[in-house]
Scaffold this active site. Structure first.
Site, PDB file in Angstrom:
ATOM      1  CD1 TRP A   1      -2.096  -2.149   1.968  1.00  0.00           C
ATOM      2  CD2 TRP A   1      -2.921  -1.366   0.038  1.00  0.00           C
ATOM      3  NE1 TRP A   1      -3.079  -3.012   1.540  1.00  0.00           N
ATOM      4  CE2 TRP A   1      -3.598  -2.565   0.372  1.00  0.00           C
ATOM      5  CE3 TRP A   1      -3.260  -0.697  -1.143  1.00  0.00           C
ATOM      6  CZ2 TRP A   1      -4.606  -3.107  -0.430  1.00  0.00           C
ATOM      7  CZ3 TRP A   1      -4.268  -1.235  -1.942  1.00  0.00           C
ATOM      8  CH2 TRP A   1      -4.919  -2.412  -1.589  1.00  0.00           C
TER       9      TRP A   1
ATOM     10  CG  ASP B   1      -3.430   3.785   4.053  1.00  0.00           C
ATOM     11  OD1 ASP B   1      -4.523   3.620   4.644  1.00  0.00           O
ATOM     12  OD2 ASP B   1      -3.094   3.131   3.041  1.00  0.00           O
TER      13      ASP B   1
ATOM     14  CE  LYS C   1      -8.523  -3.369   3.965  1.00  0.00           C
ATOM     15  NZ  LYS C   1      -7.801  -2.554   2.988  1.00  0.00           N
TER      16      LYS C   1
HETATM   17  C1  LIG Z   1      -7.204  -2.090   1.966  1.00  0.00           C
HETATM   18  C2  LIG Z   1      -6.177  -1.033   2.059  1.00  0.00           C
HETATM   19  C3  LIG Z   1      -6.082  -0.010   1.086  1.00  0.00           C
HETATM   20  C4  LIG Z   1      -6.942   0.026  -0.139  1.00  0.00           C
HETATM   21  O1  LIG Z   1      -8.209   0.430   0.130  1.00  0.00           O
HETATM   22  P1  LIG Z   1      -9.296   0.659  -1.018  1.00  0.00           P
HETATM   23  O2  LIG Z   1     -10.401   1.299  -0.251  1.00  0.00           O
HETATM   24  O3  LIG Z   1      -9.626  -0.683  -1.582  1.00  0.00           O
HETATM   25  O4  LIG Z   1      -8.704   1.559  -2.036  1.00  0.00           O
HETATM   26  C5  LIG Z   1      -5.143   0.963   1.283  1.00  0.00           C
HETATM   27  N1  LIG Z   1      -4.331   0.969   2.353  1.00  0.00           N
HETATM   28  C6  LIG Z   1      -4.386   0.004   3.306  1.00  0.00           C
HETATM   29  C7  LIG Z   1      -3.463   0.057   4.468  1.00  0.00           C
HETATM   30  C8  LIG Z   1      -5.315  -1.018   3.169  1.00  0.00           C
HETATM   31  O5  LIG Z   1      -5.373  -1.982   4.106  1.00  0.00           O
END
Ligand SMILES: *Cc1c(COP(=O)(O)O)cnc(C)c1O
Length: 359
Positions: free
Chosen positions: A102, A171, A195
């Site tokens: 990511w 993030d 998540k």
């Molecule tokens: C799942 C995830 C993403 C991607 O998320 P989307 O909403 O599918 O774009 C980005 N960063 C992390 C840390 C993730 O776990």
């Protein structure tokens, strides 16, 4: 068929209570005669749902009034581009730590908008630790310093932040709301909802107000944070139902006692699982102990055959989606807020049983 313990990394398990409330309200929300899904986002009823969800998030995270809270679309992945587009207008340089897939994606996007400096990476050991960052490693003229606070795929998590005047962008897709954090330490916090917040479709962005002044007004309308700030996330139709479910999750968290209480439960869950793995002669965990994530627990068996056997037999016991990410293999148990302690207990009990029969 009973409900299973779903260890999926995302979309992930939701609190049963939230699913039950939403199912009771499905066809007729609070005597409105319609489902939330069918409501105008401009209606009085929906406005109340939206305002409460936003306020509950502000309460839970104790977000200061110097920040804006946005509910956007496009997933966390859209933020990888939107952040540099909006706040990279100063020195036009950003500093990143590469802790996995990511981060790598975020780095790739930022390169389209300016100079990117990757000051540390754990790539050589398949991202099994969080590199140590000192304040002096971060260029003081950088527009932002970027981290992935929890690395969903590898099971690593930041336990502390370097001190810096440079705005920290994090993030937090896979560990937002899992513990109290000091929002003031950050310039931008963002997270895809699927998540630890709710269903996919909505992305939470928390941005310090002064950073909004950095965009020069030439961005495409939908990509400028100011558009969404001015319209309170209603410039266009927001993901109304996802926000409604996220709001129910926020209320559930409040009933649980908020983030310091959920952190205790999360710690109890993670300790149970890690303690077992650390003492096991069969299972092992490839991650540096100090960086182990409380949300995504990765573990492996001595052979591919055993990994496959474990995943298959666990599924038969109602312990689902334990396969690790395709890039690392092995197993991964995602134990977000909504995973009850009993689910982790059931997993550890099964691991013990598996260890006994597969010496
Ligand atoms: C799942 C995830 C993403 C991607 O998320 P989307 O909403 O599918 O774009 C980005 N960063 C992390 C840390 C993730 O776990």
């Amino acid at each position: 068929m009973e409900r299973v313990y779903n260890f999926s990394a995302g979309p992930a398990t939701l609190p049963l209570e939230v699913l039950e409330i939403s199912s009771n309200e499905m066809t007729n929300y609070h005597s409105s005669g319609m489902s939330v899904m069918e409501m105008s986002h401009r209606s009085k009823e929906y406005k109340k749902i939206f305002d409460e969800a936003k306020q509950d998030l502000i309460d839970l995270m104790e977000i200061p009034s110097t920040y804006e809270v946005l509910f956007l679309q496009g997933g966390a992945s859209t933020q990888f581009a939107m952040i540099p587009m909006n706040i990279m207008g100063g020195s036009n340089k950003a500093v990143f730590v590469d802790t996995g897939a990511w981060s790598t994606k975020a780095i790739k996007e930022a390169k389209n908008f300016g100079e990117v400096k990757v000051i540390a990476s754990s790539k050589e050991t398949t991202y099994n630790y969080i590199p140590e960052i000192k304040s002096e490693d971060i260029d003081t003229d950088a527009d932002f310093f970027y981290i992935t606070s929890n690395n969903t795929i590898y099971g690593t998590e930041y336990k502390s932040l370097p001190k810096t005047e440079v705005p920290i962008v994090a993030d937090m897709s896979s560990n937002i709301l899992s513990k109290p954090i000091n929002v003031s330490d950050y310039g931008i916090i963002f997270a895809g909802a699927q998540k630890n917040i709710g269903p996919s479709g909505v992305t939470v962005v928390i941005i310090r107000k002064d950073l909004l002044e950095r965009s020069d007004g030439t961005l495409p309308t939908m990509f400028d944070y100011n558009t969404h700030v001015k319209a309170d996330s209603m410039f266009n139709t927001p993901p109304t139902y996802s926000i409604y479910i996220a709001g129910l999750v926020f209320k559930w968290l409040k009933r649980k006692g908020g983030l310091s209480e959920i952190e205790k439960i999360n710690k109890k869950k993670a300790d149970l699982l890690y303690d077992y793995i650390d003492n096991s002669k069969l299972f092992s965990n490839p991650v540096a102990k100090k960086d182990c994530s409380a949300m995504n627990v990765t573990f492996i068996l001595p052979s591919e055959e055993l990994n496959a056997k474990f995943i298959e037999e666990a599924a038969k016991k109602g312990l689902k989606t334990l396969k690790g990410h395709r890039s690392v293999g092995g197993m991964r148990a995602s134990i977000y807020n909504a995973m009850p302690y009993e689910g982790v207990k059931a997993l550890v009990d099964f691991m013990k049983e598996f260890e006994e029969t597969n010496q």
